[in-house]
Motif scaffolding. Sequence first.
Motif, PDB file in Angstrom:
ATOM      1  N   ASN A   1     -54.772 -10.721-110.724  1.00  0.00           N
ATOM      2  CA  ASN A   1     -54.302  -9.341-110.581  1.00  0.00           C
ATOM      3  C   ASN A   1     -55.011  -8.649-109.432  1.00  0.00           C
ATOM      4  N   THR A   2     -56.321  -8.888-109.337  1.00  0.00           N
ATOM      5  CA  THR A   2     -57.091  -8.250-108.276  1.00  0.00           C
ATOM      6  C   THR A   2     -56.685  -8.806-106.919  1.00  0.00           C
ATOM      7  N   VAL A   3     -56.376 -10.097-106.891  1.00  0.00           N
ATOM      8  CA  VAL A   3     -55.898 -10.706-105.649  1.00  0.00           C
ATOM      9  C   VAL A   3     -54.608  -9.991-105.224  1.00  0.00           C
ATOM     10  N   ALA A   4     -53.712  -9.821-106.177  1.00  0.00           N
ATOM     11  CA  ALA A   4     -52.441  -9.158-105.871  1.00  0.00           C
ATOM     12  C   ALA A   4     -52.698  -7.741-105.334  1.00  0.00           C
ATOM     13  N   LEU A   5     -53.629  -7.074-105.996  1.00  0.00           N
ATOM     14  CA  LEU A   5     -53.975  -5.705-105.608  1.00  0.00           C
ATOM     15  C   LEU A   5     -54.518  -5.675-104.179  1.00  0.00           C
ATOM     16  N   GLY A   6     -55.472  -6.557-103.905  1.00  0.00           N
ATOM     17  CA  GLY A   6     -56.075  -6.609-102.570  1.00  0.00           C
ATOM     18  C   GLY A   6     -55.025  -6.916-101.516  1.00  0.00           C
ATOM     19  N   ALA A   7     -54.141  -7.870-101.836  1.00  0.00           N
ATOM     20  CA  ALA A   7     -53.103  -8.236-100.873  1.00  0.00           C
ATOM     21  C   ALA A   7     -52.199  -7.043-100.601  1.00  0.00           C
ATOM     22  N   SER A   8     -51.860  -6.313-101.629  1.00  0.00           N
ATOM     23  CA  SER A   8     -50.934  -5.195-101.437  1.00  0.00           C
ATOM     24  C   SER A   8     -51.574  -4.096-100.590  1.00  0.00           C
TER      25      SER A   8
END
Lengths: 623, 319
Positions: free
Chosen positions: A160-167
């Motif tokens: 989830n944090t990866v997704a957040l960082g990517a966004s």
Amino acid sequence: MPTELSRREFSWVLGGPQGGGINASAEIYAKALTRGGLHVFANIEFHSNIMGKHSYYRVTAAPIPVRSHVDDIHMLVALDQESLFGDAAERKHYPSHTGHVHQVAPGGSIVYDADLKIEPAQFGRGDIHLYPIPFFEVLEEALKAVGKGGQSRKYIVMRNTVALGASIGVAGYDEELLFEAIRSEFKGRKAEAAEMNVAAARAAAAYARSHFDARPDRRLAPVPIEQRKNRMLIKGFQAVGIAKLRAGLGLQTYYPISPATDESVYLEAKGPQYQCTVVQCEDEIASINMAIGAAHMGVRAATSTAGPGFALMSEGFGFAAITEAPGPVVFLWQRGGPSTGLPTRTEQADLQFALHPAHGDFPHIVVAPGDIEESFMDSFESFNWADRYQVPVVVLLEKFLASSLFSSEPIDMSKLQIDRGFIYQPADADGDGYRRHAITADGVSPRTLPGMPGGIFSTTSDEHDPEGHITEGIENRIAMMRKRMAKLQTAAKEIPAASKFTLHGPRQADLTLVAWGATKGAILDAMSELEADGRTVNFLQIRLMRPFPADAVAAILRSARLTVLIENNYSAQLGALIAEQTGVALDHHVLKYDGRPFSRNEIVEGVRAALSEQRKEVMVSHA
Amino acid sequence: MPETAAAPASKKFSLQQYKTEVHVDWCPGCGDFGILSSIQQALFQLQLPPYKVAMISGIGCSGKTPHYIDTYGLHTLHGRALPVATGAKLANNQLTVVAVGGDGDGYGIGAGYFLNSGRRNIDMTYIVFNNGVYGLTKGQASPTLAKGLKTKSMPDPSIQEGINPIAVALGAGYTWIGRGYALDVKSLVSLIVQAINHKGTSFLDVFQTCPVYNDLRTKEWYAGEDIGRTRIRRLDADPTWNPVVADASSIEEIVEKKTRALHASYESGDNLAVGVFYSIDLPTYDDQLATKVPALKEHPLVDLPLYQRDVQPLFDELA
Ligand SMILES: Cc1ncc(C[n+]2csc(CCOP(=O)(O)OP(=O)(O)O)c2C)c(N)n1
């Protein structure tokens, strides 16, 4: 015609399986934006299920105030396939949704897990930007950097944090603000997790920046530091809970039910330090009766529930009214009905129920706040009304308000006054001549605090005489009915107009919108768009439902040129109340009863359709 | 009716002070008179200031009791006396709270509260006027009426079993369980005194005659005129009877005492045990609340300074 808000807002959706941590991630994102000085409004949609079903969190942000969401998504962050394309693959006959890809605005973007192995053509959208990110691989790299290489399986929630960082990387937002928000979420014992999550977000943002050339049309930027204001991120259940503590709540009773439970659990956590007690009861009948028992003993008491629980409280409600208990205050968090209905979705279909909560004729107060500040103020004041008029009060709220997140400026508490109403002080311990239900002109009788010498009284759910003893006498019956009902006139006289309704916008306008409750935000945000059509618009928001401000509302509506009622229900319940109280029938109704809150577009398009097609009633549902 | 004792000089409150002038509208000969008088005498014996007592009742003939006792009184709804009493006690833990109601009220419509009040163990007393019928609605079968019985107002015998309230109370977790007989006022006063003195929820089921609708469980039937001996068996007449759990941490002792109590509660219809069935000292709900809100040890909730709270820290947490 685009308005300033529609040009400058950024609508971001994080979708994934329920229980997979999307709430925490979306709230970190919301915090990063709030700290960057943006106004934020976020709402969540989820199923009545514990784990696995699709849920999504939508965060709408803008450098100017925003209180609603739009249909368009500017960035979709998908943790799973269902968030993209819906559940038609598993549920052939009645799919519950079709995913979010089709809602992405042209020029918008989708950030998703490259491991889902979706061919770009599958999206069927040549007009958007795709950002496949190998979540697992990025996580692996990040963990390696903090000495936890090879442990991605263990820390898989950090996808989830990866997704957040990517966004954040794709959107071009200030990454440090995201890291700060992550650190503030993981404090104390969780501090180690903070640095791991920061590492994951950092790696993902870097990946997104370095692997893709194309950038989405709409970008996300913080406001300049000197313009940033200190705003909190607050949900309706928190505003209500804090207001109740501020009001002196002594006893909260509840039986678990969505969407009311969050408020009680909040009070369970925060109450003890304020000497507030919370009891989880065996059912809602016990909840209301326990609260009534406490109210009669002089403690401010409340109970919180949703429609099914309120149905069980009917009998107790009438009991509180006939025995003239100072309360309780019942917080009714509406969800989709009837019966079990749509437990985790929103609706405004309990207004008429709240107005008629029990058999017989009796006085009570019903108030329906429309936003965070009003939820705070009305929750606070309702305890004053309960004490002052010795009546039960309903504060009518919505799931949408309970679980939506608003960036808010501090609430001004400097003018709050506790008013416990008239408490009789016995002259002597005999208490001779004391009449708990004495007939008075304003309807309010002297109450005592049980435990006081000289204050002894008896009361009963049977019709009773001024001393609280049973009687079926005719003259007494008439006098008691009149006395009790007189409290409504007294309350109507004393409650300030500002608590009863608000006319937003100009006093006179070409178009008058009429609504109540939490549709307020979407309507306020939609007004400028409707004005762009070339007419002036105002908005009559009604808050006090009983005693109803009939004269003032009638005056406004009689002089209105064109009226459109907007409600989140099937049967236009406020419209019925207005007609009953004022004789005015509103020109058009825009209704929505799909269990989801109005988007700004639904308001605008609903009103336009009603006016241009001359339709009495328009149903909207863009979901 | 039992005699009215005059207040001895040493007593601050006279028996008269526990009585109101409200006309008692029960039928002549109703067992409720015995229970009313017993409650008044118990309050008098305990010398509880009337303004420190709250009588809280359900709906039924029995529900009218608070009107006849000169204390704070809430005559509530059918079956809801216990939740109201619970709220009252939570609001003011310095009040002596006594809930009363019929067997229909407590074991029928109020069954959920009967059960859950047992496990909650608030410091209060619950007295059930058990007459086997719904008195006020004119004699339908109540939950305690045994299968096969037909009172004179029923067209047919009951085809449902009657419940055993003592057994249910044992399962529910009541910490003091007793049974009395409305027409043995002397013993009943003593049971009520013990029940009120018990810390925790005390439950007292009282056999009550309803001369108008229950023509089976009459005064004569309890006296055993047909079998030549009384049907009432006093538990305390048995020298080996000891209902008190000495070691509340001993599951063995608890099970043993509950088992004996259960046996006593199931004795045949010609041996109706009365007295104290079970008693144990366990932390009350009130005690446990006071561990969360320590001020409750000294002051009732209603007296705490709740109106000047600084809630700013709660907003700060959200910043
Ligand atoms: C919700 C509800 N249902 C039904 C009634 C009607 N009702 C009044 S008293 C009563 C039964 C009373 O029987 P019990 O509780 O045994 O008390 P008793 O009159 O025998 O003392 C009933 C059914 C009511 N008041 N409220």
